[in-house]
Design an enzyme around this catalytic site. Structure first.
Site, PDB file in Angstrom:
ATOM      1  N   TYR A  12       6.679  -3.874   4.350  1.00  0.00           N
ATOM      2  CA  TYR A  12       6.870  -5.149   3.663  1.00  0.00           C
ATOM      3  C   TYR A  12       8.338  -5.543   3.702  1.00  0.00           C
ATOM      4  O   TYR A  12       9.226  -4.700   3.840  1.00  0.00           O
ATOM      5  CB  TYR A  12       6.347  -5.091   2.224  1.00  0.00           C
ATOM      6  CG  TYR A  12       7.139  -4.229   1.276  1.00  0.00           C
ATOM      7  CD1 TYR A  12       7.148  -2.844   1.411  1.00  0.00           C
ATOM      8  CD2 TYR A  12       7.882  -4.792   0.231  1.00  0.00           C
ATOM      9  CE1 TYR A  12       7.860  -2.035   0.532  1.00  0.00           C
ATOM     10  CE2 TYR A  12       8.590  -3.998  -0.651  1.00  0.00           C
ATOM     11  CZ  TYR A  12       8.577  -2.628  -0.495  1.00  0.00           C
ATOM     12  OH  TYR A  12       9.291  -1.837  -1.358  1.00  0.00           O
ATOM     13  N   ARG A  89      -3.431  -0.360   5.273  1.00  0.00           N
ATOM     14  CA  ARG A  89      -4.019   0.810   5.949  1.00  0.00           C
ATOM     15  C   ARG A  89      -5.466   0.519   6.338  1.00  0.00           C
ATOM     16  O   ARG A  89      -5.915   0.900   7.428  1.00  0.00           O
ATOM     17  CB  ARG A  89      -3.942   2.044   5.048  1.00  0.00           C
ATOM     18  CG  ARG A  89      -2.516   2.487   4.756  1.00  0.00           C
ATOM     19  CD  ARG A  89      -2.488   3.814   4.009  1.00  0.00           C
ATOM     20  NE  ARG A  89      -1.158   4.083   3.485  1.00  0.00           N
ATOM     21  CZ  ARG A  89      -0.758   3.782   2.241  1.00  0.00           C
ATOM     22  NH1 ARG A  89      -1.610   3.244   1.387  1.00  0.00           N
ATOM     23  NH2 ARG A  89       0.483   4.040   1.861  1.00  0.00           N
ATOM     24  N   ASP A 119       9.052   4.866   4.912  1.00  0.00           N
ATOM     25  CA  ASP A 119      10.271   5.447   4.339  1.00  0.00           C
ATOM     26  C   ASP A 119      10.311   6.979   4.341  1.00  0.00           C
ATOM     27  O   ASP A 119      11.302   7.566   3.929  1.00  0.00           O
ATOM     28  CB  ASP A 119      10.478   4.924   2.907  1.00  0.00           C
ATOM     29  CG  ASP A 119       9.305   5.210   1.995  1.00  0.00           C
ATOM     30  OD1 ASP A 119       8.200   5.513   2.505  1.00  0.00           O
ATOM     31  OD2 ASP A 119       9.478   5.136   0.769  1.00  0.00           O
ATOM     32  N   GLU A 204      -6.039   8.844  -1.658  1.00  0.00           N
ATOM     33  CA  GLU A 204      -6.277   9.698  -0.490  1.00  0.00           C
ATOM     34  C   GLU A 204      -7.713  10.226  -0.525  1.00  0.00           C
ATOM     35  O   GLU A 204      -8.418  10.236   0.478  1.00  0.00           O
ATOM     36  CB  GLU A 204      -5.268  10.849  -0.464  1.00  0.00           C
ATOM     37  CG  GLU A 204      -3.816  10.421  -0.202  1.00  0.00           C
ATOM     38  CD  GLU A 204      -3.081   9.890  -1.433  1.00  0.00           C
ATOM     39  OE1 GLU A 204      -3.690   9.810  -2.525  1.00  0.00           O
ATOM     40  OE2 GLU A 204      -1.886   9.561  -1.288  1.00  0.00           O
ATOM     41  N   THR A 232      10.468  11.175   1.376  1.00  0.00           N
ATOM     42  CA  THR A 232      11.755  10.621   0.959  1.00  0.00           C
ATOM     43  C   THR A 232      11.570   9.176   0.514  1.00  0.00           C
ATOM     44  O   THR A 232      10.636   8.490   0.939  1.00  0.00           O
ATOM     45  CB  THR A 232      12.756  10.678   2.130  1.00  0.00           C
ATOM     46  OG1 THR A 232      12.104  10.221   3.321  1.00  0.00           O
ATOM     47  CG2 THR A 232      13.250  12.087   2.334  1.00  0.00           C
ATOM     48  N   ARG A 233      12.458   8.701  -0.342  1.00  0.00           N
ATOM     49  CA  ARG A 233      12.424   7.311  -0.785  1.00  0.00           C
ATOM     50  C   ARG A 233      13.838   6.758  -0.701  1.00  0.00           C
ATOM     51  O   ARG A 233      14.798   7.455  -0.971  1.00  0.00           O
ATOM     52  CB  ARG A 233      11.887   7.217  -2.216  1.00  0.00           C
ATOM     53  CG  ARG A 233      10.487   7.819  -2.328  1.00  0.00           C
ATOM     54  CD  ARG A 233       9.894   7.611  -3.694  1.00  0.00           C
ATOM     55  NE  ARG A 233       9.527   6.212  -3.875  1.00  0.00           N
ATOM     56  CZ  ARG A 233       9.282   5.683  -5.067  1.00  0.00           C
ATOM     57  NH1 ARG A 233       9.413   6.395  -6.151  1.00  0.00           N
ATOM     58  NH2 ARG A 233       8.926   4.418  -5.162  1.00  0.00           N
TER      59      ARG A 233
HETATM   60  N1  UDP Z   1       4.264  -1.188   0.991  1.00  0.00           N
HETATM   61  C1  UDP Z   1       3.663  -2.407   1.251  1.00  0.00           C
HETATM   62  N2  UDP Z   1       3.692  -3.403   0.296  1.00  0.00           N
HETATM   63  C2  UDP Z   1       4.308  -3.239  -0.918  1.00  0.00           C
HETATM   64  C3  UDP Z   1       4.913  -1.989  -1.190  1.00  0.00           C
HETATM   65  C4  UDP Z   1       4.865  -0.983  -0.226  1.00  0.00           C
HETATM   66  O1  UDP Z   1       3.117  -2.586   2.334  1.00  0.00           O
HETATM   67  O2  UDP Z   1       4.300  -4.181  -1.736  1.00  0.00           O
HETATM   68  C5  UDP Z   1       4.247  -0.120   2.012  1.00  0.00           C
HETATM   69  C6  UDP Z   1       5.598   0.561   2.230  1.00  0.00           C
HETATM   70  O3  UDP Z   1       6.342  -0.120   3.223  1.00  0.00           O
HETATM   71  C7  UDP Z   1       5.189   1.971   2.627  1.00  0.00           C
HETATM   72  C8  UDP Z   1       3.871   2.177   1.884  1.00  0.00           C
HETATM   73  O4  UDP Z   1       3.366   0.885   1.554  1.00  0.00           O
HETATM   74  O5  UDP Z   1       4.970   2.077   4.013  1.00  0.00           O
HETATM   75  C9  UDP Z   1       4.042   2.992   0.607  1.00  0.00           C
HETATM   76  O6  UDP Z   1       4.963   2.337  -0.250  1.00  0.00           O
HETATM   77  P1  UDP Z   1       6.182   3.103  -0.933  1.00  0.00           P
HETATM   78  O7  UDP Z   1       6.915   3.892   0.108  1.00  0.00           O
HETATM   79  O8  UDP Z   1       6.957   2.124  -1.734  1.00  0.00           O
HETATM   80  O9  UDP Z   1       5.375   4.095  -1.893  1.00  0.00           O
HETATM   81  P2  UDP Z   1       5.854   5.446  -2.577  1.00  0.00           P
HETATM   82  O10 UDP Z   1       6.914   6.073  -1.742  1.00  0.00           O
HETATM   83  O11 UDP Z   1       6.363   5.030  -3.911  1.00  0.00           O
HETATM   84  O12 UDP Z   1       4.608   6.265  -2.646  1.00  0.00           O
HETATM   85 MN    MN Z   2       7.525   5.859   0.095  1.00  0.00          MN
END
Ligand code: UDP
Ligand code: MN
Length: 258
Positions: A12, A89, A119, A204, A232-233
């Site tokens: 996004y 997905r 990420d 999942e 990682t974030r």
């Molecule tokens: N993502 C998305 N739309 C959103 C927020 C996240 O498509 O509004 C995607 C983001 O790019 C990533 C995946 O969904 O590939 C998981 O999001 P995020 O990494 O923020 O989740 P977390 O690490 O908190 O589990």
């Molecule tokens: Mn993430």
């Protein structure tokens, strides 16, 4: 011949998007026979992502689907409130089932499907581990769930339980990054998908319970003793000075893509 790894990535628009996609794509460039299915959380395909993919050097499919407004995390919501990337997905799965054209030299159903968030950090070894997936393969994920790692626990070559800090009674208490599914199984179970309404931590499981039972899981990464992917974030960049300069008409040139 090598089976193709189809990697489904939701993404996004945000300040760090191009940086994340750059890191991710340059990992994927080192993986043979990888097909990237990048799904934008957006009503339109954006020029940034379209141009990025064209120059990436990867084999890819570019898709988009916006997250329904009531499902989207609002500013200020805690990040665990709603699952992210669900419709994206599922759109990747839909493409594999309905739109994918087998090409000459393509092995038809021989393939592996992996869900890679934009990420995380991925070792190249991970892709070689998952390539031999028969049904569903599993491995540890580092830095997730408030733990150093979460992992299936393997005894006698079988997954017997899960090392997790939270609700081990979930059907499949694993992070999205901790498993891959064979394309054959995805095609054989056309209704299996992610349930965006699933309670927290059950996303999942909502896919996997339509595909396998826990005793069929195939442990990889040395019987799940090696961490090859990290949850990682990325920190949100601060724009304090940018905003201060914008007020004076001295903000960074908006024509420069970041
Ligand atoms: N993502 C998305 N739309 C959103 C927020 C996240 O498509 O509004 C995607 C983001 O790019 C990533 C995946 O969904 O590939 C998981 O999001 P995020 O990494 O923020 O989740 P977390 O690490 O908190 O589990
Ligand atoms: Mn993430």
């Amino acid at each position: 011949s090598l089976s193709t790894i189809f990697v489904i990535t939701p993404t996004y628009a945000r300040l760090v998007q191009k940086a994340e996609l750059t890191r991710l794509s340059q990992t994927f460039l080192h993986v043979p026979q990888l097909h990237w299915i990048l799904v934008e959380d957006s009503p339109r395909k954006t020029p940034l992502v379209s141009n990025f993919l064209m120059k990436s050097g990867l084999t890819y499919t570019h898709l988009n689907v916006p997250t329904a407004k009531e499902r989207k995390l609002q500013e200020g919501d805690p990040s665990w409130l709603k699952p992210r990337g669900v419709e994206q997905r599922n759109e990747g799965l839909r493409w594999l089932r309905e739109d994918r054209k087998t090409e000459p030299g393509d092995n038809g159903q021989q393939g592996v499907v992996y869900f890679a968030d934009d990420d995380n950090t991925y070792s190249l070894q991970l892709f070689e581990e998952m390539r031999s997936t028969q049904r569903v393969s599993v491995w540890p994920v580092g830095l997730v769930g408030g733990m150093k790692f979460e992992s299936p626990v393997v005894e006698g070559g079988k997954v017997v339980r899960f090392h997790t800090g939270w609700r081990p009674s979930r059907p499949f208490p694993m992070d999205m990054a901790g498993f891959a599914v064979s394309l054959r199984l995805v095609l054989a179970n056309p209704d299996a998908c992610f349930d965006g309404e699933a309670p927290m931590g059950f996303l999942e499981s909502s896919l996997l319970k339509g595909l396998v039972t826990a005793d069929e899981l195939e442990p990889k990464a040395d019987n799940c003793t090696k961490v090859l992917v990290w949850h990682t974030r990325t920190e949100k960049p601060k724009m304090k000075r940018e905003e201060a300069l914008q007020v004076q008409g001295l903000g960074s040139d908006p024509a420069v893509e970041v």
